[in-house]
Enzyme design. Sequence first.
Site, mmCIF file in Angstrom:
data_model
loop_
_atom_site.group_PDB
_atom_site.id
_atom_site.type_symbol
_atom_site.label_atom_id
_atom_site.label_comp_id
_atom_site.label_asym_id
_atom_site.label_seq_id
_atom_site.Cartn_x
_atom_site.Cartn_y
_atom_site.Cartn_z
ATOM 1 N N ASN A 44 -11.104 -2.953 -4.587
ATOM 2 C CA ASN A 44 -10.394 -2.002 -5.472
ATOM 3 C C ASN A 44 -11.125 -1.749 -6.791
ATOM 4 O OD1 ASN A 44 -7.113 -3.085 -4.313
ATOM 5 N ND2 ASN A 44 -8.238 -1.239 -3.757
ATOM 6 N N ASP A 49 0.819 -1.219 0.000
ATOM 7 C CA ASP A 49 0.000 0.000 0.000
ATOM 8 C C ASP A 49 0.852 1.268 0.000
ATOM 9 O OD1 ASP A 49 -2.348 1.466 0.028
ATOM 10 O OD2 ASP A 49 -2.475 1.477 2.218
HETATM 11 C C1 IPE Z 1 -5.258 -2.584 0.359
HETATM 12 O O1 IPE Z 1 -4.985 -1.260 0.087
HETATM 13 C C2 IPE Z 1 -5.296 -3.391 -0.906
HETATM 14 C C3 IPE Z 1 -4.033 -3.514 -1.624
HETATM 15 C C4 IPE Z 1 -2.887 -3.015 -1.287
HETATM 16 C C5 IPE Z 1 -4.124 -4.268 -2.838
HETATM 17 P P1 IPE Z 1 -6.159 -0.182 -0.080
HETATM 18 O O2 IPE Z 1 -5.486 1.113 -0.341
HETATM 19 O O3 IPE Z 1 -7.144 -0.657 -1.090
HETATM 20 O O4 IPE Z 1 -6.835 -0.234 1.358
HETATM 21 P P2 IPE Z 1 -7.663 0.868 2.152
HETATM 22 O O5 IPE Z 1 -8.706 1.413 1.225
HETATM 23 O O6 IPE Z 1 -6.682 1.927 2.561
HETATM 24 O O7 IPE Z 1 -8.218 0.144 3.339
HETATM 25 C C1 IPE Z 2 -1.747 0.239 -3.262
HETATM 26 O O1 IPE Z 2 -1.522 1.599 -3.351
HETATM 27 C C2 IPE Z 2 -2.099 -0.374 -4.589
HETATM 28 C C3 IPE Z 2 -3.458 -0.917 -4.657
HETATM 29 C C4 IPE Z 2 -4.362 -0.807 -3.750
HETATM 30 C C5 IPE Z 2 -3.795 -1.621 -5.851
HETATM 31 P P1 IPE Z 2 -2.706 2.671 -3.302
HETATM 32 O O2 IPE Z 2 -3.154 2.928 -4.697
HETATM 33 O O3 IPE Z 2 -3.772 2.225 -2.379
HETATM 34 O O4 IPE Z 2 -1.928 3.905 -2.734
HETATM 35 P P2 IPE Z 2 -2.492 4.993 -1.724
HETATM 36 O O5 IPE Z 2 -3.008 4.257 -0.539
HETATM 37 O O6 IPE Z 2 -3.559 5.746 -2.452
HETATM 38 O O7 IPE Z 2 -1.304 5.828 -1.409
HETATM 39 MG MG MG Z 3 -4.083 2.520 -0.399
#
Ligand code: IPE
Ligand code: IPE
Ligand code: MG
Length: 260
Positions: free
Chosen positions: A84, A36
């Site tokens: 997602n 993340d």
């Molecule tokens: C968790 O991250 C899922 C992945 C890294 C694939 P998210 O960014 O989707 O999670 P939340 O929304 O902060 O809980």
């Molecule tokens: C994790 O990074 C990747 C996925 C969830 C697929 P994010 O896209 O959630 O990155 P932040 O949380 O917005 O920084």
């Molecule tokens: Mg995220």
Amino acid sequence: MSSNEESKFSFFSRKKTPVIDESKLKIPQHIAVIMDGNGRWAKKRMLPRSAGHRAGADNLKTLCKNCGHYGIKYVTVYAFSTENWSRPESEVHTLMELFVEYFDRYDPELEQEGIRVRFTGDLLGLPQNIQDVCKRAEEGSKHRTRMTLIVAFNYGGRREIVQAAQKLAQQVKAGTITEDEITEDMFAKNLYLPDVPDPDLIIRPSGEERTSNFLVWEGAYSELWFSDVLWPDFGMKELTEALVAYTKRDRRFGGLSEEK
Ligand code: IPE
Ligand code: IPE
Ligand code: MG
């Protein structure tokens, strides 16, 4: 840190990566990482979110190398959750494209490192071309034995549990089992990857302290470790810190400490 702990891990460098006595580390058999923080990594650099996802995908290669260095046998990474899909269509598209590109580009390196690739998640809910990539990557890496990389893609812990319940309900309906034969063991055998041991350690970078529907069943007794570093910057230093923390944990599983 107490002087006792200091001597246990003998830090003797002030450099960025702590120099430690690796022979003193407890190495988990299975670690799971919530990748993340890609979006925030890109934002900090005034780049589009897609650049963060690219940097994040590249960092998976680094993680594999580093886990290989420590002899970790199973590494599960959360790449795309069942939640997602709620992101803008263009971002979902970017993530799918990157996924396909990753396995084409890095397969020779995964081969070199002896890394077997498996997937966990609701794969039937993915576009056909992604399902094909999964099949190809799994089939083509079956013979590799040094480490197993498990990619959680279209994964949701609650969905995994619901789907296991559906499989068991079908078996009850077909008369192959009765409802009172359903035990925790039998339930676990109906999850996505029943032969993989539960994760010992779940790591989440990016400063969030939640598991976001990751390994809900399997992670019931996992140790958790959080870091403020964003996923694309998560390197050897952070992995080593996580392992040092893990080494100090007392995993009681509801029982008492060994020395008690
Ligand atoms: C968790 O991250 C899922 C992945 C890294 C694939 P998210 O960014 O989707 O999670 P939340 O929304 O902060 O809980
Ligand atoms: C994790 O990074 C990747 C996925 C969830 C697929 P994010 O896209 O959630 O990155 P932040 O949380 O917005 O920084
Ligand atoms: Mg995220």
